[in-house]
Motif scaffolding. Structure first.
Motif, short mmCIF file in Angstrom:
data_model
loop_
_atom_site.label_atom_id
_atom_site.label_comp_id
_atom_site.label_asym_id
_atom_site.label_seq_id
_atom_site.Cartn_x
_atom_site.Cartn_y
_atom_site.Cartn_z
N ASN A 40 0.80 -1.23 0.00
CA ASN A 40 0.00 0.00 0.00
C ASN A 40 0.83 1.27 0.00
N GLN A 41 2.14 1.11 -0.15
CA GLN A 41 3.00 2.28 0.02
C GLN A 41 2.81 3.32 -1.07
N ALA A 42 2.35 2.90 -2.24
CA ALA A 42 2.19 3.87 -3.32
C ALA A 42 1.00 4.80 -3.07
N HIS A 43 0.15 4.48 -2.09
CA HIS A 43 -1.07 5.27 -1.86
C HIS A 43 -0.78 6.66 -1.31
N MET A 44 0.36 6.80 -0.66
CA MET A 44 0.61 8.12 -0.06
C MET A 44 2.09 8.37 0.14
N ASN A 45 2.51 9.59 -0.21
CA ASN A 45 3.89 9.99 0.02
C ASN A 45 3.84 11.40 0.60
N LEU A 46 4.08 11.49 1.90
CA LEU A 46 3.92 12.76 2.60
C LEU A 46 4.90 13.82 2.09
N ASP A 47 6.14 13.38 1.85
CA ASP A 47 7.17 14.30 1.33
C ASP A 47 6.71 14.95 0.03
N LYS A 48 6.19 14.08 -0.84
CA LYS A 48 5.77 14.54 -2.17
C LYS A 48 4.57 15.48 -2.03
N LEU A 49 3.63 15.08 -1.16
CA LEU A 49 2.45 15.92 -0.94
C LEU A 49 2.87 17.33 -0.52
N ILE A 50 3.78 17.39 0.45
CA ILE A 50 4.20 18.70 0.96
C ILE A 50 4.98 19.48 -0.11
N ASN A 51 5.92 18.80 -0.75
CA ASN A 51 6.74 19.51 -1.75
C ASN A 51 5.91 19.98 -2.94
N ASP A 52 4.98 19.12 -3.41
CA ASP A 52 4.13 19.51 -4.53
C ASP A 52 3.25 20.70 -4.15
N SER A 53 2.72 20.67 -2.92
CA SER A 53 1.84 21.76 -2.50
C SER A 53 2.63 23.06 -2.40
N ILE A 54 3.84 22.97 -1.89
CA ILE A 54 4.67 24.18 -1.78
C ILE A 54 4.99 24.71 -3.17
N SER A 55 5.40 23.80 -4.08
CA SER A 55 5.80 24.32 -5.40
C SER A 55 4.60 24.82 -6.20
N SER A 56 3.40 24.31 -5.90
CA SER A 56 2.25 24.84 -6.66
C SER A 56 1.53 25.94 -5.87
N GLY A 57 2.10 26.34 -4.75
CA GLY A 57 1.54 27.46 -3.98
C GLY A 57 0.28 27.12 -3.20
N LYS A 58 -0.02 25.81 -3.06
CA LYS A 58 -1.24 25.42 -2.34
C LYS A 58 -0.92 25.17 -0.87
N THR A 59 -0.54 26.21 -0.20
CA THR A 59 -0.21 26.06 1.22
C THR A 59 -1.16 26.91 2.06
N PRO A 60 -1.31 26.63 3.35
CA PRO A 60 -0.61 25.60 4.09
C PRO A 60 -1.18 24.19 3.84
N VAL A 61 -0.27 23.22 3.85
CA VAL A 61 -0.71 21.83 3.83
C VAL A 61 -1.30 21.54 5.21
N ARG A 62 -2.51 20.95 5.23
CA ARG A 62 -3.17 20.69 6.53
C ARG A 62 -3.10 19.21 6.85
N ILE A 63 -2.52 18.92 7.96
CA ILE A 63 -2.42 17.51 8.34
C ILE A 63 -3.12 17.31 9.69
N LEU A 64 -4.12 16.44 9.66
CA LEU A 64 -4.94 16.18 10.85
C LEU A 64 -4.53 14.85 11.47
N PHE A 65 -4.33 14.86 12.78
CA PHE A 65 -3.91 13.63 13.47
C PHE A 65 -5.02 13.16 14.41
#
Ligand SMILES: Nc1nc2c(ncn2[C@@H]2O[C@H](COP(=O)(O)OP(=O)(O)O)[C@@H](O)[C@H]2O)c(=O)[nH]1
Ligand SMILES: [Mg+2]
Length: 391
Positions: A174-199
């Motif tokens: 199931n590892q391909a389902h999510m990559n936190l690093d990529k999510l954060i980096n993609d959001s930063i480079s596309s200006g879609k910040t802040p990334v919201r992470i709920l725990f």
């Protein structure tokens, strides 16, 4: 950390390797060239003799065969014994093994495989690997062990390799389902910040500590973040989040005790937007999957914050119970990733092997201690290395 699983898997593999080595005798490489050549001729003679006996239906007396084959006396007796049980047994076990010895490639004995898999099955179940995962793994390995031809000079590492391959298939699922690093980096480079992470997760699982570790990690990568102290329920929770945020050196947004946790998280996102902060880590109060009020509360927090990722944090020591919890939570809220904490306190380690398989959700990190850098990014190879012997 993974101690019991490693101990038991190692002993099962070593037992199997010893048994096979006993049966095939010493590898040819251990002899000098001349002796080796004699041995090959002797081995070939033995194979021919046995095959001839099988074809012609003559009785076999493997013990009388005077060759240089490293077939032990015990093997000879076994072979003679099997001759009375049936010709196939001899064909598969003795002659194949002698041939294997010559070419350095052996097929494992079916009975040995069955016994080995049974030992593995019990070892895994008793080390907290979930039943379904264990069965899937055993089935996969069973097929592999019957198909593979093993290098008799290197039986141990070939066996470990086969077990490792099957394990990695499970761990990778199931590892391909999510990559936190990529999510954060993609959001930063596309200006879609802040990334919201709920725990979310049970009380005392290590949520607040883990959020501080993640803040520390992100900060060290040059990614700015803020913590939302949205556990407005438990005594001293706000101070605890604040304490960690101050030590790690990131801003914390807090409300008062009893305040709506969703509104605190909303304020944190607004603060991050206005201060151009990349990531908001939203801490929440501990909850059980059975508490309806707390489930509707987390649903409300999720509706208001629209998280980019919702992460479940659970203690690895809870074993298979966590998978049940996650599956139950998942009926009410979509969980994108799992973090297992307190791996350092988990002598068994099996839940880390099966939790993603059972829930279909990737593991993102392990918590391995109380300090801020006691955090390991999940990699299937890390788990495989931790639970299997080196050679
Ligand atoms: N040994 C160990 N202790 C941990 C780990 N993560 C958290 N803790 C401890 O577990 C306790 C509860 O942690 P906390 O973050 O308050 O849990 P929360 O209620 O889920 O927020 C604290 O004493 C932490 O120091 C870990 O990975 N290993
Ligand atoms: Mg907390």
């Amino acid at each position: 950390m993974f101690d019991e699983l490693k101990k038991r898997l190692s002993s099962a593999i070593k037992g199997m390797v010893r048994k096979e080595e006993d049966e095939i005798g010493k590898p040819p490489e251990e002899h000098g060239d001349a002796e080796n050549e004699n041995q090959k001729q002797g081995s070939a003679g033995a194979v021919a003799h046995i095959e001839n006996a099988i074809e012609t239906d003559k009785p076999i007396d493997a013990q009388k065969e005077n060759t240089h084959v490293a077939t032990t006396e015990r093997d000879g007796k076994q072979a003679a014994g099997r001759a009375h049980d049936g010709r196939e047994a001899i064909k598969i076990s003795l002659s194949t093994k002698i041939k294997g010895k010559i070419v350095g490639s052996v097929a494992l004995n079916n009975d040995d495989i069955a016994h080995f898999l049974e030992v593995l099955r019990v070892s895994m179940l008793e080390s907290d690997v979930a039943y379904d995962t264990t069965e899937e793994f055993i089935g996969m390995l069973d097929r592999k062990l019957h198909l593979l031809r093993f290098d008799s000079r290197n039986l141990s590492s070939s066996m470990i390799g086969a077990v490792r391959e099957s394990l990695l298939e499970i761990l990778n699922k199931n590892q391909a389902h999510m990559n936190l690093d990529k999510l954060i980096n993609d959001s930063i480079s596309s200006g879609k910040t802040p990334v919201r992470i709920l725990f979310l997760g049970p009380n005392g699982a290590g949520k607040t500590t883990m959020i501080a570790k993640l803040a520390h990690m992100l900060k060290s990568k040059g990614i700015s973040c803020a913590m939302s102290a949205s556990d407005t329920f438990r005594a001293a929770a706000i101070e605890q989040t604040e304490f960690h945020a101050n030590r790690v050196g990131v801003p914390v947004i807090k409300g008062s005790y009893g305040a709506d946790p969703a509104s605190v998280a909303f304020d944190a996102i607004a603060y991050a937007k206005s201060h151009r902060i990349n990531v908001v880590l939203i801490d929440t109060a501990g909850r059980q999957e059975t508490n309806k009020n707390l489930i509707s509360e987390i649903q409300k927090i999720s509706r208001i914050t629209e998280p980019d990722a919702t992460i479940f944090i659970g203690e690895s020591t809870s074993g298979n119970r966590i998978a049940e919890q996650i599956n139950e939570f998942s009926k009410s809220i979509k969980i994108d990733g799992i973090i297992l904490t307190k791996l350092d306190c988990d002598a068994k380690g099996g839940s880390a092997v099966s939790i993603s398989d059972i829930t279909g959700i990737p593991i993102l990190f392990f918590g391995t201690g109380e300090s801020y850098d006691a955090l390991v990014e999940y990699r299937p190879e890390f788990v495989a290395d931790a639970v299997l012997p080196n050679n």
